[in-house]
Design an enzyme around this catalytic site. Structure first.
Site, PDB file in Angstrom:
ATOM      1  CG  PHE A 128     -10.329  13.282  23.560  1.00 18.32           C
ATOM      2  CD1 PHE A 128     -11.226  12.237  23.583  1.00 18.32           C
ATOM      3  CD2 PHE A 128     -10.104  13.937  22.369  1.00 18.32           C
ATOM      4  CE1 PHE A 128     -11.884  11.849  22.426  1.00 18.32           C
ATOM      5  CE2 PHE A 128     -10.761  13.555  21.208  1.00 18.32           C
ATOM      6  CZ  PHE A 128     -11.658  12.501  21.239  1.00 18.32           C
ATOM      7  CG  ASP A 197     -10.896  19.948  25.525  1.00 20.26           C
ATOM      8  OD1 ASP A 197     -12.074  20.305  25.324  1.00 20.26           O
ATOM      9  OD2 ASP A 197     -10.321  19.098  24.810  1.00 20.26           O
ATOM     10  CE1 TYR A 220     -18.182  16.548  18.498  1.00 22.27           C
ATOM     11  CE2 TYR A 220     -17.152  18.347  17.298  1.00 22.27           C
ATOM     12  CZ  TYR A 220     -17.042  17.169  18.027  1.00 22.27           C
ATOM     13  OH  TYR A 220     -15.805  16.627  18.263  1.00 22.27           O
ATOM     14  CE  LYS A 221     -17.445  16.163  22.656  1.00 21.98           C
ATOM     15  NZ  LYS A 221     -17.589  14.900  21.924  1.00 21.98           N
ATOM     16  NE  ARG A 366     -18.074   7.939  25.802  1.00 21.20           N
ATOM     17  CZ  ARG A 366     -17.656   9.055  25.199  1.00 21.20           C
ATOM     18  NH1 ARG A 366     -16.926   9.929  25.857  1.00 21.20           N
ATOM     19  NH2 ARG A 366     -17.963   9.302  23.935  1.00 21.20           N
TER      20      ARG A 366
END
Length: 407
Positions: A128, A197, A220-221, A366
């Site tokens: 990322f 991570d 928040y996921k 995705r």
């Protein structure tokens, strides 16, 4: 297997799903199949009332007394302790604060300080972008360098100059999952620290940090904390006393209300705190974490794998030669990625048809399979809609091809 047969199988799976009752405990947009929980989780039904209570009663009536009476001051540690079992950590090793990016920076600098004489931060190429950006910034500050290597070359790149190995447990692009135990052992054998991570892991993939040194993760996921929810950070017990993080704020002070001019770090993981905790955001996160913890990491991970398997079977049942699976069939997180030469307009056409996914350049779609809010029927129906879009050519319409925006 034809889509009709997959639909019959999905009905049977939904009838036997132990997590099925949780679907009623989150709010879903009407008429939509939300396959974007890997980007932003659904809203728990208890969250709006919790936020109203915090705002109207604790803030509106309690004012500053609520720091103690309502437990605001303890929220980072309290919520961290609820997250700890989800990642195989002890309650005293996890706190909630800041964002993933800020926590990555703090821990990357701290890791370099724990390994004087070693000047390399090792990352996976293509991980990322924020992880790379933060590592570069930490390296500039500390006079170190960043090296990015291919996934299959990580272990071989661990040498005596490496201070820290920074890796995403689940790839944001492909959903491929690293062997956490093996890479942690390899880093330690080379004398390096490891920082994981967990942004695409916690709440959807079983995690056991084991001997890991440090970790961060997002709220928040799959933890359902809402847009921009605070992140969490883990530091193993053995490193806490020596941890020297670069943002020395008053909430990380040993005695924050003594208002001393000189900084003395708090004992334990609390020294990772910096500024005043965002209480409204923490309250929302606490509701999401409570729901995920009740569901349980093992059940969530098992359902995420099963949902992904069914979705992959649905994509293959379509029989479109332009669809190419990018995600691995096994060792996969809670999203499925496939490539298509018209990926961007395809995402937009799917959205118009009621399926929310997202696009990653240059040609990837995705589709998230977050286990709390989805049924097996949902993912098969999403495959049916994809087939309808492709057959109709809706994704080739000019309005879907024109402008690329953030999704």
């Amino acid at each position: 297997m034809p889509l009709a047969d997959l639909m019959a199988e999905a009905r049977a799976r939904d009838a036997a799903d132990p997590l099925a009752p949780f679907r009623a405990r989150v709010i879903r947009p009407e008429g939509r199949i939300p396959l974007d929980g890997h980007s932003l989780g659904l809203l728990p039904r208890t969250t709006p009332a919790r936020l109203a209570r915090v705002a109207e009663e604790e803030w509106g009536q309690g004012l500053i007394a609520s720091w103690n009476r309502a437990g605001w001051i303890e929220a980072p540690a309290r919520i961290g302790a609820r997250i700890a079992p989800l990642i195989g950590a002890a309650p005293e090793e996890v706190t909630v604060c800041d964002s993933v990016s800020v926590n990555l920076f703090k821990l990357a600098v701290a890791a370099l300080r724990l390994r004087p004489g070693r000047r390399v931060l090792l990352l996976e190429a293509g991980d990322f972008p924020t992880d790379h950006h933060v590592a570069e910034s930490a390296a500039r500050l500390m006079g170190a360098e960043v090296r990015a290597v291919a996934r299959d070359g990580i272990a071989d790149a661990l040498g005596p100059e490496v201070a820290l190995l920074l890796l995403s447990h689940v790839s944001y692009r492909t959903a491929a999952v690293h062997d956490m135990a093996a890479l942690t052992a390899a880093a330690h054998a080379a004398g390096a620290l490891i920082l994981w991570d967990l942004s695409h892991s916690t709440g959807a993939v079983e995690v056991d940090l084991g001997d890991a040194d440090m970790a961060v993760g997002c709220g928040y996921k799959h933890l359902l904390g809402g847009p921009g929810a605070p992140a969490f950070a883990f530091v193993a017990w053995r490193h806490q006393a020596a941890l020297d993080q670069p943002i020395a704020g008053w909430m990380g002070h040993a005695e924050p209300f003594a208002f001393e001019a000189d900084y003395a770090p708090a004992p334990g993981v609390r020294r990772l705190l910096a500024g005043t905790p965002p209480i409204l955001a923490l309250a929302a996160l606490e509701e999401g974490v409570a729901l995920v913890a009740e569901a349980g990491p093992a059940r969530l991970a098992a359902k995420a794998r099963a949902l992904g398997d069914v979705l992959i079977a649905g994509l293959e049942a379509i029989g479109c030669p332009d669809l190419r699976l990018v995600s691995p069939r096994t060792g996969r997180g809670a999203h499925v990625t496939f490539a298509h030469r018209h990926a961007w307009p395809l995402v937009r056409a799917l959205d118009a048809a009621g399926v929310t996914g997202d696009f990653r350049a240059p040609d990837c779609v995705r589709l998230g399979v977050s286990p709390l809010g989805l049924s097996f029927m949902d993912v098969v129906r999403a495959a049916e809609i994809l087939e309808e879009v492709l057959a109709s050519g809706a994704h080739l319409r000019p309005e879907y091809r024109a402008v690329r925006a953030v999704t």
